[in-house]
Design an enzyme around this catalytic site. Structure first.
Site, PDB file in Angstrom:
ATOM      1  N   GLU A   1       0.868  -1.162   0.000  1.00  0.00           N
ATOM      2  CA  GLU A   1       0.000   0.000   0.000  1.00  0.00           C
ATOM      3  C   GLU A   1       0.915   1.225   0.000  1.00  0.00           C
ATOM      4  O   GLU A   1       1.809   1.322   0.841  1.00  0.00           O
ATOM      5  CB  GLU A   1      -0.879   0.002   1.256  1.00  0.00           C
ATOM      6  CG  GLU A   1      -1.903   1.108   1.191  1.00  0.00           C
ATOM      7  CD  GLU A   1      -2.738   1.235   2.462  1.00  0.00           C
ATOM      8  OE1 GLU A   1      -2.758   0.312   3.282  1.00  0.00           O
ATOM      9  OE2 GLU A   1      -3.367   2.299   2.607  1.00  0.00           O
TER      10      GLU A   1
ATOM     11  N   ARG B   1       5.499 -12.923   9.459  1.00  0.00           N
ATOM     12  CA  ARG B   1       6.180 -11.684   9.105  1.00  0.00           C
ATOM     13  C   ARG B   1       7.510 -11.602   9.837  1.00  0.00           C
ATOM     14  O   ARG B   1       7.760 -12.276  10.830  1.00  0.00           O
ATOM     15  CB  ARG B   1       5.311 -10.480   9.410  1.00  0.00           C
ATOM     16  CG  ARG B   1       5.009 -10.243  10.875  1.00  0.00           C
ATOM     17  CD  ARG B   1       3.865  -9.280  11.059  1.00  0.00           C
ATOM     18  NE  ARG B   1       4.148  -7.951  10.554  1.00  0.00           N
ATOM     19  CZ  ARG B   1       3.393  -7.321   9.644  1.00  0.00           C
ATOM     20  NH1 ARG B   1       2.327  -7.893   9.156  1.00  0.00           N
ATOM     21  NH2 ARG B   1       3.691  -6.114   9.249  1.00  0.00           N
TER      22      ARG B   1
ATOM     23  N   LYS C   1       4.265   0.745   9.817  1.00  0.00           N
ATOM     24  CA  LYS C   1       4.419   1.969   9.035  1.00  0.00           C
ATOM     25  C   LYS C   1       3.901   3.174   9.814  1.00  0.00           C
ATOM     26  O   LYS C   1       4.402   4.276   9.667  1.00  0.00           O
ATOM     27  CB  LYS C   1       3.677   1.829   7.698  1.00  0.00           C
ATOM     28  CG  LYS C   1       4.472   1.001   6.693  1.00  0.00           C
ATOM     29  CD  LYS C   1       3.954   1.176   5.294  1.00  0.00           C
ATOM     30  CE  LYS C   1       2.956   0.116   4.959  1.00  0.00           C
ATOM     31  NZ  LYS C   1       2.634   0.033   3.524  1.00  0.00           N
TER      32      LYS C   1
HETATM   33  P1  ATP Z   1       0.360  -1.699   7.335  1.00  0.00           P
HETATM   34  O1  ATP Z   1       1.259  -1.619   8.556  1.00  0.00           O
HETATM   35  O2  ATP Z   1      -0.035  -0.370   6.756  1.00  0.00           O
HETATM   36  O3  ATP Z   1      -0.714  -2.752   7.338  1.00  0.00           O
HETATM   37  P2  ATP Z   1       2.056  -3.431   5.893  1.00  0.00           P
HETATM   38  O4  ATP Z   1       3.357  -3.313   6.588  1.00  0.00           O
HETATM   39  O5  ATP Z   1       1.262  -4.663   5.948  1.00  0.00           O
HETATM   40  O6  ATP Z   1       1.231  -2.165   6.209  1.00  0.00           O
HETATM   41  P3  ATP Z   1       1.745  -3.337   3.050  1.00  0.00           P
HETATM   42  O7  ATP Z   1       2.114  -2.213   2.172  1.00  0.00           O
HETATM   43  O8  ATP Z   1       0.343  -3.754   3.102  1.00  0.00           O
HETATM   44  O9  ATP Z   1       2.309  -2.973   4.429  1.00  0.00           O
HETATM   45  O10 ATP Z   1       2.684  -4.558   2.768  1.00  0.00           O
HETATM   46  C1  ATP Z   1       2.970  -5.080   1.517  1.00  0.00           C
HETATM   47  C2  ATP Z   1       3.366  -6.513   1.670  1.00  0.00           C
HETATM   48  O11 ATP Z   1       4.486  -6.661   2.525  1.00  0.00           O
HETATM   49  C3  ATP Z   1       2.227  -7.314   2.282  1.00  0.00           C
HETATM   50  O12 ATP Z   1       2.045  -8.477   1.497  1.00  0.00           O
HETATM   51  C4  ATP Z   1       2.712  -7.649   3.652  1.00  0.00           C
HETATM   52  O13 ATP Z   1       2.232  -8.892   4.063  1.00  0.00           O
HETATM   53  C5  ATP Z   1       4.227  -7.647   3.505  1.00  0.00           C
HETATM   54  N1  ATP Z   1       4.865  -7.288   4.759  1.00  0.00           N
HETATM   55  C6  ATP Z   1       4.669  -6.173   5.478  1.00  0.00           C
HETATM   56  N2  ATP Z   1       5.393  -6.203   6.623  1.00  0.00           N
HETATM   57  C7  ATP Z   1       6.064  -7.374   6.623  1.00  0.00           C
HETATM   58  C8  ATP Z   1       6.972  -7.999   7.531  1.00  0.00           C
HETATM   59  N3  ATP Z   1       7.344  -7.420   8.675  1.00  0.00           N
HETATM   60  N4  ATP Z   1       7.468  -9.215   7.198  1.00  0.00           N
HETATM   61  C9  ATP Z   1       7.110  -9.793   6.035  1.00  0.00           C
HETATM   62  N5  ATP Z   1       6.265  -9.263   5.155  1.00  0.00           N
HETATM   63  C10 ATP Z   1       5.735  -8.065   5.424  1.00  0.00           C
END
Ligand code: ATP
Ligand code: MG
Length: 563
Positions: free
Chosen positions: A38, A263, A273
């Site tokens: 996003e 994650r 974020k």
């Molecule tokens: P928010 O905190 O706004 O929900 P997010 O960190 O999930 O955001 P996105 O932009 O939705 O951010 O993430 C894009 C992709 O990165 C998603 O598929 C998410 O699952 C993955 N992602 C985000 N944070 C992690 C993490 N710490 N480890 C592994 N994958 C991650």
């Protein structure tokens, strides 16, 4: 990792699923993954794990990985974030080819599908406020309450939904909800909201829309439109999967498989974020690319190489259980890479002048120095030496204890690539601070060895005073003092655990003249001091280096101690 090792390595569970599907022909041999950020912030090291997994699988299985912006929330999204994400994924070394997509490009198709669900009696317009929806959701042990608007006729729903779209209602006054089951043990199936009204301008669709799809509704449709095979996401979405499946099944459209993995969490870091944004907005760091940030931009500026990050992602692999990775492992991967790739040079961070009394006043000679003993192709260079040089203040002690083997009156030490010297006296200012150390050198020890075989206990790095270049070094520590800054004590906020010493600026450094024309972001090892990277703010008249990492491998130490 060698290819042979790679092949011998057991596949992680996601790759195993993909391999099995390829074998069985489930997707006609196609492999299409996606990385769907996003655009509401900069990417961080957690995203790198997801990027390496999705792009890695595509490249290993001869498939494709799409870069898709999941831009369904106009209030928090910006073009700046889109640009930085594109830059970061590229920098990490991945290529999406023609496959760059935006969820917002599908808004019309999503709308049409919503109309279809309404016609099937599977969605309805609800007038409850957000708060009322929350209050009627029930609890884990109690079913939710049906909305009083749940049984509106299809015609009424179609009419209201169209009016929602046309902008006839104010923000928050109505939603479109899926008609599933208010008694479902899975909260996500208790008539989830599909659309909300937001009169806000979108970074791509401008004011074309004033209703925006919710993540759960949009995401599966985006995957379906792009004919994704494996929709890989993090564990929090495990109990959203029944909803993902429900939407696609009700519409009867192409249906990818959602797979969840754990994650990445790292010690001494936050990765939400929202929290990173707070650090930036409240100026608790210098920006998204502050070298202390766990963002890809911050790590790049700090001196991380793409291959160090990719190796780290390989090493931690993927699994189904949430855990926290030691930051020292990330730095270990970094050092492994930098040790091989960054040339070694000499710099003095906290200089004190050494005057070599028996060395001719005007003479400058050039000595051979090896650029990187780990890399035979790196060659050597010439470094100037003269009567006055700088050494590290810490490398001298006037009244030294027995165990201090560096420079002290009467003790002989080696100057790297140069000569043996002995300290004869010190000069102090009125306040008692040492301003000069006087020494003599032995001309017979040129290159750093004594022909008579006598030994010295230490070798010091140094920089020739005549040719030294002034520089600033920014020394970094963890951004937080607490291993898990997300675990906050009552009444506190995660920012309470910011490390006041996370940045220490040394502004009086001296580096060898070889570094005169260094490129921005180039990486170096300063002998005995650590790895350093040229900061993006570095200019001709003012060289700035960021300390990427110290030389001490904490991870190797932890491994050693646990044996
Ligand atoms: P928010 O905190 O706004 O929900 P997010 O960190 O999930 O955001 P996105 O932009 O939705 O951010 O993430 C894009 C992709 O990165 C998603 O598929 C998410 O699952 C993955 N992602 C985000 N944070 C992690 C993490 N710490 N480890 C592994 N994958 C991650
Ligand atoms: Mg997310």
């Amino acid at each position: 990792m060698s290819e042979q090792n790679d092949n011998q390595q057991k596949l992680d569970f996601v790759r195993q699923i993909v391999a099995d599907d390829c074998q069985s022909g489930k997707w006609d041999g196609r492999v299409v993954t996606r990385f769907p950020p996003e655009p509401n912030g900069y990417l961080h090291i957690g995203h790198a794990k997801s990027i390496c997994l999705n792009f890695g699988i595509a490249s290993e299985f001869g498939g494709k990985c799409h870069l898709r912006f999941d831009d369904t929330n106009p209030e928090k999204e910006e073009q700046e974030y889109v640009d930085s994400i594109i830059e970061d994924v590229k920098w990490l070394g991945w290529d999406w080819g023609q496959n760059l997509f935006f969820g917002s490009d599908y808004f019309q198709q999503m709308y049409d599908w919503a109309v279809e669900l309404i016609k099937k009696g599977k969605a309805y317009v609800c007038d409850l406020t957000g708060e009322e929806i929350r209050q009627t959701r029930g609890t884990p042990t109690q079913p939710g309450k049906d909305s009083p608007y749940r049984n509106r006729s299809v015609d009424e729903n179609l009419d209201l939904f169209e009016k929602m779209r046309k902008g006839e209602f104010p923000d928050g006054s109505k939603t479109l909800r899926a008609k599933i089951d208010m008694a479902s043990p899975n909260f996500n199936l208790r008539d989830p909201v599909m659309y909300r009204i937001v009169h806000a301008s979108h970074h791509r669709t401008a004011d074309n829309w004033c209703i925006y799809p919710m993540y759960d509704w949009a995401h599966g449709l985006e995957d379906s439109i792009e004919k994704i095979t494996h929709s890989i996401c993090t564990l929090e979405f495990e109990n959203h999967r029944p909803l993902y499946d429900w939407f696609l099944d009700q519409l009867g459209i192409y249906h990818p498989q959602q797979i969840e993995f754990a994650r990445l969490n790292l010690t001494y870091t936050v990765m939400s974020k929202r929290k990173l944004l707070k650090l930036v907005q409240e100026k608790l760091v210098a920006g998204w690319d502050d070298p202390r940030m766990p963002t890809i931009g911050g790590m790049r500026r700090r001196g991380f190489s793409p291959s160090a990050i990719r190796n780290f992602c390989d090493k931690i692999s993927v699994n189904k259980f949430n855990s926290t990775i030691d930051f020292a492992l990330l730095q270990h991967c970094l050092r492994e890479d930098l040790n091989k790739t960054s040339p070694r040079v000499m710099a003095v961070l906290n200089p004190v002048k050494v005057v070599i009394e028996n060395y001719p006043e005007d003479k400058v000679e050039y000595l051979d120095a090896i650029n990187n003993p780990e890399d035979p192709t790196a060659g050597s260079r010439q470094i100037p030496f003269s009567r006055e040089i700088y050494i590290e203040r810490d490398d001298f002690m006037e009244d030294a204890p027995k165990k201090f083997f560096r420079l002290t009156p009467g003790r002989e030490v080696r100057l790297r690539y140069a000569y043996f010297i002995i300290c004869t006296s010190v000069i102090k200012d009125p306040a008692g601070n040492i301003t000069e150390i006087h020494c003599t050198y032995d001309p017979a020890t040129k290159g750093g060895d004594a022909p008579d075989g006598r030994k010295v206990k230490s070798t010091l790095h140094w920089v020739c005073a005549k040719n030294a270049i002034d520089a600033e070094a920014r020394m970094y520590e963890h951004l937080f003092t607490k291993e898990n800054p997300d675990d906050v004590e009552e009444g506190k906020d995660f920012t309470a655990y910011l490390n006041p010493n996370s940045l220490n600026v040394l502004s009086n450094c001296k580096v060898e003249p070889y570094l005169k024309d260094v490129k921005s972001l180039s990486r170096w090892q300063f002998e005995r001091l650590g790895y350093f990277c040229v900061d993006t703010d570095s200019k001709d008249g003012k060289l700035i280096f960021n300390r990427t990492a110290t030389l001490r491998d904490e991870w190797a130490k932890i491994q050693q101690n646990s044996k």
